[in-house]
Design a protein around this motif. Structure first.
Motif, short mmCIF file in Angstrom:
data_model
loop_
_atom_site.label_atom_id
_atom_site.label_comp_id
_atom_site.label_asym_id
_atom_site.label_seq_id
_atom_site.Cartn_x
_atom_site.Cartn_y
_atom_site.Cartn_z
N VAL A 112 1.60 6.26 2.73
CA VAL A 112 1.55 5.14 1.78
C VAL A 112 1.73 5.69 0.37
O VAL A 112 2.50 5.15 -0.44
CB VAL A 112 0.22 4.37 1.90
CG1 VAL A 112 0.20 3.20 0.95
CG2 VAL A 112 -0.01 3.92 3.34
N GLY A 113 1.03 6.78 0.08
CA GLY A 113 1.15 7.40 -1.23
C GLY A 113 2.56 7.91 -1.50
O GLY A 113 2.99 8.02 -2.64
N CYS A 160 5.40 6.46 -0.32
CA CYS A 160 6.43 5.42 -0.26
C CYS A 160 6.50 4.64 -1.57
O CYS A 160 5.51 4.13 -2.05
CB CYS A 160 6.14 4.46 0.89
SG CYS A 160 7.44 3.21 1.06
N LYS A 182 6.92 0.00 -0.90
CA LYS A 182 5.96 -0.89 -0.24
C LYS A 182 6.37 -1.13 1.22
O LYS A 182 6.27 -2.23 1.74
CB LYS A 182 5.83 -2.22 -0.96
CG LYS A 182 5.37 -2.10 -2.40
CD LYS A 182 5.12 -3.50 -2.99
CE LYS A 182 4.47 -3.44 -4.35
NZ LYS A 182 5.29 -2.81 -5.39
N ILE A 188 -1.36 1.33 5.91
CA ILE A 188 -2.32 1.45 6.99
C ILE A 188 -3.21 0.21 6.98
O ILE A 188 -3.52 -0.32 5.91
CB ILE A 188 -3.16 2.76 6.89
CG1 ILE A 188 -3.88 2.88 5.56
CG2 ILE A 188 -2.29 3.97 7.14
CD1 ILE A 188 -4.85 4.04 5.50
N CYS A 233 -6.42 -0.22 4.64
CA CYS A 233 -6.32 -0.22 3.17
C CYS A 233 -4.88 -0.47 2.78
O CYS A 233 -4.09 0.45 2.64
CB CYS A 233 -6.81 1.12 2.61
SG CYS A 233 -6.67 1.25 0.82
N SER A 254 -1.78 -1.12 0.50
CA SER A 254 -1.50 -0.75 -0.91
C SER A 254 -1.33 -1.99 -1.78
O SER A 254 -1.69 -1.99 -2.95
CB SER A 254 -0.25 0.13 -0.98
OG SER A 254 0.86 -0.57 -0.46
N VAL A 276 -4.68 -3.14 -2.85
CA VAL A 276 -5.25 -2.31 -3.92
C VAL A 276 -4.67 -2.75 -5.26
O VAL A 276 -5.41 -2.97 -6.24
CB VAL A 276 -4.96 -0.81 -3.67
CG1 VAL A 276 -5.44 0.03 -4.85
CG2 VAL A 276 -5.64 -0.36 -2.38
N LEU A 277 -3.35 -2.94 -5.29
CA LEU A 277 -2.71 -3.39 -6.53
C LEU A 277 -3.26 -4.75 -6.96
O LEU A 277 -3.57 -4.98 -8.14
CB LEU A 277 -1.19 -3.48 -6.34
CG LEU A 277 -0.46 -2.15 -6.49
CD1 LEU A 277 0.98 -2.25 -6.02
CD2 LEU A 277 -0.51 -1.67 -7.94
N GLU A 304 -6.13 -6.00 -6.26
CA GLU A 304 -7.52 -5.86 -6.70
C GLU A 304 -7.57 -5.37 -8.15
O GLU A 304 -8.39 -5.84 -8.95
CB GLU A 304 -8.24 -4.87 -5.78
CG GLU A 304 -9.75 -5.04 -5.74
CD GLU A 304 -10.43 -4.06 -4.78
OE1 GLU A 304 -9.77 -3.64 -3.79
OE2 GLU A 304 -11.60 -3.73 -5.04
N ILE A 305 -6.70 -4.44 -8.47
CA ILE A 305 -6.64 -3.92 -9.85
C ILE A 305 -6.29 -5.06 -10.81
O ILE A 305 -6.96 -5.28 -11.82
CB ILE A 305 -5.58 -2.79 -9.96
CG1 ILE A 305 -6.03 -1.56 -9.16
CG2 ILE A 305 -5.34 -2.42 -11.42
CD1 ILE A 305 -4.96 -0.49 -9.01
N GLU A 306 -5.26 -5.83 -10.44
CA GLU A 306 -4.81 -6.90 -11.32
C GLU A 306 -5.87 -7.97 -11.48
O GLU A 306 -6.13 -8.46 -12.58
CB GLU A 306 -3.50 -7.49 -10.79
CG GLU A 306 -2.38 -6.46 -10.82
CD GLU A 306 -1.01 -7.07 -10.57
OE1 GLU A 306 -0.91 -8.31 -10.55
OE2 GLU A 306 -0.06 -6.29 -10.38
N ALA A 330 -9.15 -7.66 -11.12
CA ALA A 330 -10.29 -7.16 -11.89
C ALA A 330 -9.98 -7.23 -13.39
O ALA A 330 -10.82 -7.64 -14.19
CB ALA A 330 -10.61 -5.73 -11.50
N LEU A 331 -8.75 -6.88 -13.76
CA LEU A 331 -8.42 -6.82 -15.18
C LEU A 331 -8.04 -8.19 -15.74
O LEU A 331 -8.15 -8.42 -16.94
CB LEU A 331 -7.30 -5.81 -15.41
CG LEU A 331 -7.73 -4.36 -15.13
CD1 LEU A 331 -6.51 -3.45 -15.07
CD2 LEU A 331 -8.71 -3.87 -16.19
#
Ligand code: HEM
Ligand code: SF4
Ligand code: SF4
Lengths: 382, 153
Positions: free
Chosen positions: A353-354, A356, A359, A363, A366, A368, A371-372, A374-376, A378-379
């Motif tokens: 994943v790291g 590629c 996208k 897995i 988790c 990817s 995760v993106l 979640e970051i967006e 949160a901010l």
């Protein structure tokens, strides 16, 4: 629930390595080269062993004298003998560290089962190599080891006499006693098994991408100079000559505990059946141990999106467990190749994943894209 | 460290409202520094609630774009943690991430990203104290970079 492996890792392995990191720094910590260091000692054994073979003579009449010549007269003979001896102990020591480390950091099951099983085989045969090495010296201790071995082999049910006969070379000599053929058999085992070990090591690495077989130069230098200093400080001496009749009872003696502990039990008068049981319990137990734990992954593995995969092969290059193959595709896509994951080999680790940038691989535990997101999220909330 | 633990600021259920804005996003490997009982309900560090933690299975899964996105969407800094070099559970995850951040392995971190706002720590599960110190100095670095940026504009 914490498993015993997790508990040992947290309370023993990691604190120990934290302490060793202070001394060695993480670049040179020997625990991080637990697979490379046995390899280093193996090379020392090959080189010093080859030089010992120049002067060694495998006959009953001359073996002990040739060892005497090597030990006290041949140029660098004692150095080679001492290096060979201590490298054998060093190898066993680091293989045991390697074994316990992969075990107690949970690196020994599921997709790592092939290195584990081949590892148990390596450990078992290494033991025979060390043992036959001590026999080749043909001093009183060596003769004792040989006799105890013959007795132990005889004690095996059904095939025992056959095994003992093979070991003694009875098929050639026609005698159930120790003869010149015996010492040749011992030499054949001592030299032949390491060749088998090279094959086993190849299998050991079969599912590991880029196995770390070399320690950093600084650590190699440290280990080799340690070995050399130890050899110089405690040069190996030759034991007493064996009594002329090889089949007499011998006084209590102390063998190398790493390689001859079953024989030590034999000297102590243990029942051969019990010794065999105990000796076999080690590899059999080690083979069972990975299956005593619940699977961590429950059949999860990396998933490739056919639509997104460009066939760039970056995931294939980075997968640490040889789980990815790139196949030709002819499903009308404009890309030539597609990444395919072998579920049995996949560690569910996410290194692909790291790797590629499209996208295209993820897995299940988790994603990817999650995760993106979640970051967006949160901010965005602030 | 100036921050008060969030647990002291608010009852657990409304802690989100009391959290300060996120300054730093941390992408943390679940096997490296152990953060169990160190996070509040919103996955902020109890020792510094301006740090938001997102846990991943291995540092090797972290794509540079995740760190770029953190900065683009308003975080002042973004860090990753993995296990000690040499001790990645999956053998090479931390090494590969390090190479990506240093621009030595594809996909690379964009060269335009301000490197002072990106950090990576290699720590084992039992090294929380070291981790806390590193976060503290990262906050200081980010403060400095903010001041520089403000002066430049
Ligand atoms: C002749 C002795 C041995 C040598 C030279 C050796 C060498 C190695 C090396 C170089 C690796 C790769 C490490 C890495 O790059 O991550 C490895 C992995 C491994 N070895 Fe051994 N090994 C030996 C014996 C054993 C034994 C006795 C066991 C256990 C019974 C064992 C179990 C494993 C396992 C499970 C792995 C996989 C670890 C992982 O994937 O992280 N090995 N070995
Ligand atoms: S890295 Fe991504 S795009 Fe490239 S081959 Fe692998 S899955 Fe396909
Ligand atoms: S998750 Fe990806 S990198 Fe890891 S073993 Fe599976 S296919 Fe290989």
């Amino acid at each position: 629930m914490t498993t015993y492996v997790e508990a040992i890792q947290k309370h023993v392995v990691l604190p120990l390595e934290k302490a060793t990191n202070r001394i060695f720094t993480q670049t040179y910590n020997p625990f991080y080269y637990h697979g490379a260091l046995p390899n280093l000692f193996l090379w020392v054994l090959f080189v010093s062993g080859l030089l010992l073979l120049v002067y060694y003579q495998a006959t009953l009449a001359t073996a002990y004298d040739s060892m005497k010549f090597i030990t006290y007269e041949a140029p660098f003979g004692n150095a080679m003998r001492s290096l060979h001896r201590y490298a054998a102990d060093g190898m066993m020591l680091f293989v045991l560290i390697h074994l316990f480390r992969v075990w107690f950091t949970d690196r020994f099951r599921e997709y790592r089962i092939l290195p584990w099983i081949t590892g148990v085989i390596l450990l078992t045969v290494m033991f025979v190599v060390g043992l036959t090495g001590y026999m080749l010296i043909w001093d009183a201790d060596a003769v004792a080891l040989t006799n105890i071995t013959v007795n132990l082999l005889h004690a095996v049910p059904v095939i025992g006499n056959g095994l003992a006969g093979f070991f003694l070379g009875a098929d050639l000599s026609g005698s159930a006693l120790i003869t010149d053929y015996t010492i040749t058999r011992i030499l054949v085992l001592h030299l032949g098994i390491p060749m088998f070990m090279m094959f086993m090591l190849w299998m050991h690495y079969l599912r590991i991408t880029r196995p770390v077989t070399n320690a950093p130069t600084g650590l190699v230098f440290l280990m080799l100079s340690g070995l050399a200093l130890f050899s110089a400080a405690f040069p190996v001496v030759l034991g007493e000559a064996a009594p002329p009749n090889f089949n007499v009872a011998l006084d209590p003696i102390t063998f190398d505990v790493l390689y001859a502990w079953p024989h030590q039990l034999g000297v102590a008068g243990w029942d051969p059946a019990l010794i065999w049981l105990l000796t076999l319990a080690v590899p059999v137990g080690l083979l069972i141990v990975p299956y005593l734990q619940k699977k961590a992954m429950r059949g999860q593995f990396a998933q490739v999106s056919k639509d997104n995969c460009t066939g760039c092969s970056l995931c294939y290059a980075d997968c640490p467990y040889e789980a990815i193959t790139m196949v030709e595709r002819n499903d009308g896509s404009r890309f030539k190749k597609l990444s395919i994951v072998d579920p049995a080999r996949c560690a569910n680790c996410g290194l692909c994943v790291g790797a590629c940038a499209f996208k295209a691989i993820d897995i299940p535990r988790c994603d990817s894209k999650d995760v993106l997101a979640e970051i967006e999220l949160a901010l965005a909330n602030q | 460290m100036t921050a008060t633990p969030a647990s002291d600021l608010a009852p657990a259920d409304s802690s989100t409202e009391q959290n300060p804005p996120i300054r730093i996003i941390g992408l943390v490997c679940e096997r490296s520094v152990e953060l169990e009982n160190r996070l509040n309900n919103d996955d902020r560090l109890l020792d510094d609630p301006s740090v938001k933690i997102i846990t991943v299975p291995c540092s090797g899964i972290i794509q540079p774009i995740m760190m770029e996105t953190s900065l683009k969407k308003g975080a002042k800094g973004c860090f990753a943690t993995g296990c000690r070099m040499g001790d990645c559970h999956y053998r090479e995850g931390n090494k590969f991430l390090q190479e990506r951040l240093l621009g030595k392995r594809m996909p690379k971190l964009k060269p335009s990203v301000n490197k002072h706002r990106i950090e990576a720590y290699w720590l084992s599960a039992v090294e929380y104290d070291e981790f806390r110190d590193l976060i503290e100095s990262f906050q200081a670095t980010v403060d400095r970079v903010d001041a520089d940026d403000a002066a430049a504009s």
